[in-house]
Design an enzyme around this catalytic site. Structure first.
Site, PDB file in Angstrom:
ATOM      1  N   HIS A 191      30.794  24.947 -27.421  1.00 56.01           N
ATOM      2  CA  HIS A 191      30.655  23.527 -27.757  1.00 56.01           C
ATOM      3  C   HIS A 191      31.522  22.646 -26.871  1.00 56.01           C
ATOM      4  O   HIS A 191      31.193  21.504 -26.595  1.00 56.01           O
ATOM      5  CB  HIS A 191      30.957  23.294 -29.238  1.00 56.01           C
ATOM      6  CG  HIS A 191      29.860  23.791 -30.111  1.00 56.01           C
ATOM      7  ND1 HIS A 191      29.945  24.966 -30.785  1.00 56.01           N
ATOM      8  CD2 HIS A 191      28.625  23.295 -30.360  1.00 56.01           C
ATOM      9  CE1 HIS A 191      28.815  25.176 -31.439  1.00 56.01           C
ATOM     10  NE2 HIS A 191      27.997  24.178 -31.208  1.00 56.01           N
ATOM     11  N   GLU A 434      18.706  30.315 -35.847  1.00 60.70           N
ATOM     12  CA  GLU A 434      19.807  30.652 -34.949  1.00 60.70           C
ATOM     13  C   GLU A 434      20.626  31.845 -35.434  1.00 60.70           C
ATOM     14  O   GLU A 434      21.641  32.191 -34.864  1.00 60.70           O
ATOM     15  CB  GLU A 434      20.708  29.437 -34.724  1.00 60.70           C
ATOM     16  CG  GLU A 434      21.253  28.799 -35.972  1.00 60.70           C
ATOM     17  CD  GLU A 434      22.097  27.556 -35.699  1.00 60.70           C
ATOM     18  OE1 GLU A 434      22.493  27.328 -34.552  1.00 60.70           O
ATOM     19  OE2 GLU A 434      22.367  26.822 -36.668  1.00 60.70           O
ATOM     20  N   ASP A 458      23.395  30.108 -30.640  1.00 52.01           N
ATOM     21  CA  ASP A 458      23.930  30.999 -31.668  1.00 52.01           C
ATOM     22  C   ASP A 458      23.081  32.245 -31.820  1.00 52.01           C
ATOM     23  O   ASP A 458      23.609  33.326 -32.078  1.00 52.01           O
ATOM     24  CB  ASP A 458      24.024  30.263 -33.015  1.00 52.01           C
ATOM     25  CG  ASP A 458      25.303  29.443 -33.102  1.00 52.01           C
ATOM     26  OD1 ASP A 458      26.352  29.950 -32.668  1.00 52.01           O
ATOM     27  OD2 ASP A 458      25.246  28.296 -33.572  1.00 52.01           O
ATOM     28  N   CYS A 505      16.076  24.143 -29.138  1.00 51.75           N
ATOM     29  CA  CYS A 505      17.096  23.163 -28.760  1.00 51.75           C
ATOM     30  C   CYS A 505      18.384  23.788 -28.224  1.00 51.75           C
ATOM     31  O   CYS A 505      19.363  23.100 -27.987  1.00 51.75           O
ATOM     32  CB  CYS A 505      17.416  22.245 -29.944  1.00 51.75           C
ATOM     33  SG  CYS A 505      18.176  23.135 -31.308  1.00 51.75           S
TER      34      CYS A 505
HETATM   35  C1  PEP Z   1      22.278  26.504 -31.003  1.00 52.06           C
HETATM   36  O1  PEP Z   1      22.971  27.297 -31.656  1.00 52.06           O
HETATM   37  O2  PEP Z   1      21.470  26.873 -30.119  1.00 52.06           O
HETATM   38  C2  PEP Z   1      22.380  25.056 -31.231  1.00 52.06           C
HETATM   39  C3  PEP Z   1      21.574  24.212 -30.632  1.00 52.06           C
HETATM   40  O3  PEP Z   1      23.372  24.626 -32.052  1.00 52.06           O
HETATM   41  P1  PEP Z   1      24.898  24.491 -31.569  1.00 52.06           P
HETATM   42  O4  PEP Z   1      24.919  24.633 -30.065  1.00 52.06           O
HETATM   43  O5  PEP Z   1      25.387  23.184 -32.032  1.00 52.06           O
HETATM   44  O6  PEP Z   1      25.548  25.640 -32.259  1.00 52.06           O
HETATM   45 MG    MG Z   2      24.084  26.612 -33.408  1.00 56.38          MG
END
Ligand code: PEP
Ligand code: MG
Length: 609
Positions: A191, A434, A458, A505
């Site tokens: 992140h 995820e 994830d 995403c």
């Molecule tokens: C993911 O896990 O792919 C996602 C889009 O959520 P984050 O990156 O916020 O964990």
């Molecule tokens: Mg995620």
């Protein structure tokens, strides 16, 4: 000049002076003291407190001069707390009665008081508990001999060099005068890396040992494309990087000019390229880069920004209204807050967890705190009156979680109705896919919701048992691993059978090298950082969708990520990007030949497809 290598996690070139930030206080162990050593340990505590006090006063003076007396007063409060007998006395008492080392006593005392404050639930006291944590950290740093920097001490064009940075650190620092980040830890889908990209700060992660080098004030270049960090660059190197930076700016302008083009394959299949949004400053980019709505808003960053306070219902509504308007007429998919793991907002994190990534995060945390979660739900239902807002739940692993959520949602609707507050009832509901458990039960989840959003960041981490934030296993973080492809196919097949809409995403969507395969698997909605859209779009415009299902089938029969990537790359090489990356018109005969070849790719047969 010295060149260090790491993992390129956020593109761009940053040139500045280094500021080392030590964010970890290091492991704290308990040591038993001999009776005769106890008073010496208390004296060591007093020395550390004195040192921390001098440091805080120095920071206060600097902050006062630069940012005004109001901010400086925060440090006065910290100095007072340092002298507070209720705090210091307790630490001393612990050293004496338990005969333990000062570090252990500080940490234990702070944790104990923190827990008491948290139980009171009063906002003012919660903030005091935040002060207590800061002050304890100062004492611990002094005890451990770690230098400390405050943001107020940071000058212009600074590159932050840190052992580790949380996403919250990256938001805070990135908004200030920091032009780049270098970290010892991390990976591309961490992140912190995602935030560096959101704020357009060049970043390199996984640079082993860099925080030990004492680089303060050292001239430094961060090459976020190649994953290199250049210490003491020569004049020639600085000029070269300056030129590259100008080139990147120009390229971005050219990509911006493609915003109006459609994301459509050569055989006319439209693909919706949506925007991932983390911070409000990204909203203008949604339209500027030609996004087709917002595919993921990570609402946890609203909590992180407001911490230690909680966002009010009105603050939620106002932001969601802006998101819906930025996405209109396309949808704005808003994910309920996905805190926990490394994304922390202290007031929501109840207890210490040994393994927080497998702990109380995502939907688990929200369902455990309906009192707090209800504020967000009320706001989402209200803001949905402004346009096509959709609710997305993070980290779902059981159907039961969706059902519990619906019960809570019903209660919130009843509440709003009773109060006569206008809201929308039929807001579409989706879940993030995820967690492997969700991927492998996608057929069951599909009966409960309106849409899926696949979070590969994830999903890869949990399916392959590879921490997305751990540079030591970054090579094993493989988006094209057969296990991932099989899960994607199952999710997409389940969604198709049930008539549920699906988007992807995770960062995989932003990787243009994955586009042929994702389209081949059947995806028609991809959500990514707005800046990634032009390149992915360009790739898609060179592809023939009708040929890609077979490509996906062949990939699913392969054994390793390398084999899959090789096959996909062959298709990409054959595709003709509709907006050629060649940025000049072909003038020489050779360039014209290349352009012809690019526009007339060899047949699939020639490629052995
Ligand atoms: C993911 O896990 O792919 C996602 C889009 O959520 P984050 O990156 O916020 O964990
Ligand atoms: Mg995620």
């Amino acid at each position: 000049m010295q060149v260090l290598t790491g993992i390129a996690v956020s593109p761009g070139i940053a040139v500045g002076r280094a500021v080392s930030i030590e964010t970890r206080t290091g492991e704290i162990y308990r040591f038993a003291l001999a009776e005769g050593d106890v008073e010496a340990e208390v004296a060591r505590l007093h020395d550390a407190v004195l040192h921390a006090q001098q440091e805080l006063l120095r920071i206060r003076d600097k902050a006062g001069a630069q940012l005004g007396s109001e901010l400086a007063a925060i440090f006065d409060a910290h100095v007072l707390l340092l002298r507070d007998p209720g705090f210091l006395g307790r630490i001393e008492e612990r050293i004496r009665s338990k005969r333990v080392n000062a570090e252990w006593a500080v940490q234990k005392t702070a944790a104990e008081l923190d827990e008491r404050f948290a139980r009171i639930g009063d906002e003012y006291l919660r903030e005091r508990s935040e002060d207590l944590t800061d002050v304890s950290r100062h004492i611990l740093r002094s005890l451990q001999g770690i230098a400390h920097h405050e943001l107020s001490e940071i000058g212009e064009d600074v590159v932050v060099v840190a052992d580790d940075l949380t996403p919250a650190d990256a938001v805070r620092l990135g908004r200030e005068r920091v032009v780049g980040f270098v970290m010892e830890t991390g990976g591309r889908t961490s992140h912190t890396a995602i935030i560096a990209r959101s704020l357009h700060r060049a970043a390199v992660a996984g640079v082993e040992g860099i925080s030990q080098l004492n680089l303060d004030e050292v001239p430094i270049v961060v090459d976020g494309e190649r994953g290199e960090v250049i210490l003491h660059p020569t004049a020639e190197a600085l000029e070269r990087y300056g030129r590259r930076r100008d080139e990147l700016d120009r390229e971005e302008q050219e990509l911006l000019a493609t915003a109006g083009l459609e994301a459509r394959t050569r055989d006319g299949v439209a693909v919706a390229l949506m925007a991932n949004v983390d911070l409000p400053e990204e909203l203008p980019e949604v339209a500027a880069f030609g996004s087709c709505g917002i595919g993921l808003y990570r609402s946890e960053f609203l909590y992180i920004e407001k911490s230690p306070a909680l966002p009010t219902e009105e603050e939620h509504v106002e932001l969601y209204r802006r998101l819906v308007e930025a996405a209109a007429p396309e949808p704005a998919i808003i994910r309920t807050y996905d805190l926990g793991g490394r994304k922390l907002a202290r007031e929501l994190m109840a207890t210490h967890e040994d393994n927080p990534v497998l702990g109380l995060r995502g939907i688990r945390l929200t369902l455990s705190r309906p009192d707090i979660f209800k504020t967000q739900l009320r706001a989402l239902l209200r803001a949905a009156l402004h346009g096509d807002l959709r609710i997305l739940l993070p980290l779902v692993s059981t159907v039961g979680e969706v059902r519990s959520f619906r019960l809570l949602l019903d209660r919130v609707m009843e509440e709003l109705e009773r109060e006569g507050v206008p809201f929308r009832r039929d807001v579409p509901l989706g879940v993030m896919i995820e967690v492997p458990a969700a991927a492998l039960t996608a057929d069951l989840l599909a009966r409960e919701v309106d849409f899926f959003s696949i979070g590969t960041n994830d999903l890869i981490q949990y399916a392959l048992a590879v921490d997305r934030n751990n540079e030591h296993v970054a090579d094993l973080y493989q988006p094209l691993h057969p296990a991932i492809l099989r899960m994607l196919r199952f999710v997409l097949d389940s969604a198709r059978t049930a008539g549920v809409e699906v988007s992807l995403c995770g960062e995989m969507a932003a990787d243009a090298r994955c586009a042929p395969l994702l389209l081949g698997l059947g995806l028609r909605r991809l959500s990514m950082s707005p800046r990634a859209i032009p390149e992915v779009k360009n790739r898609i415009r060179g592809l023939v969708a009708g040929e890609l299902a077979e490509l996906a089938e062949r990939c699913l029969g392969l054994t390793t990520q390398a084999e899959v990537q090789e096959l996909v790359d062959a298709v990409l090489a054959a595709g003709a990007p509709a907006v050629p990356p060649v940025r000049r018109r072909a003038t020489t005969a050779e360039e014209k030949d290349d352009a012809y070849e690019a526009a007339n790719p060899p047949s699939r047969k020639a490629l052995g497809l």
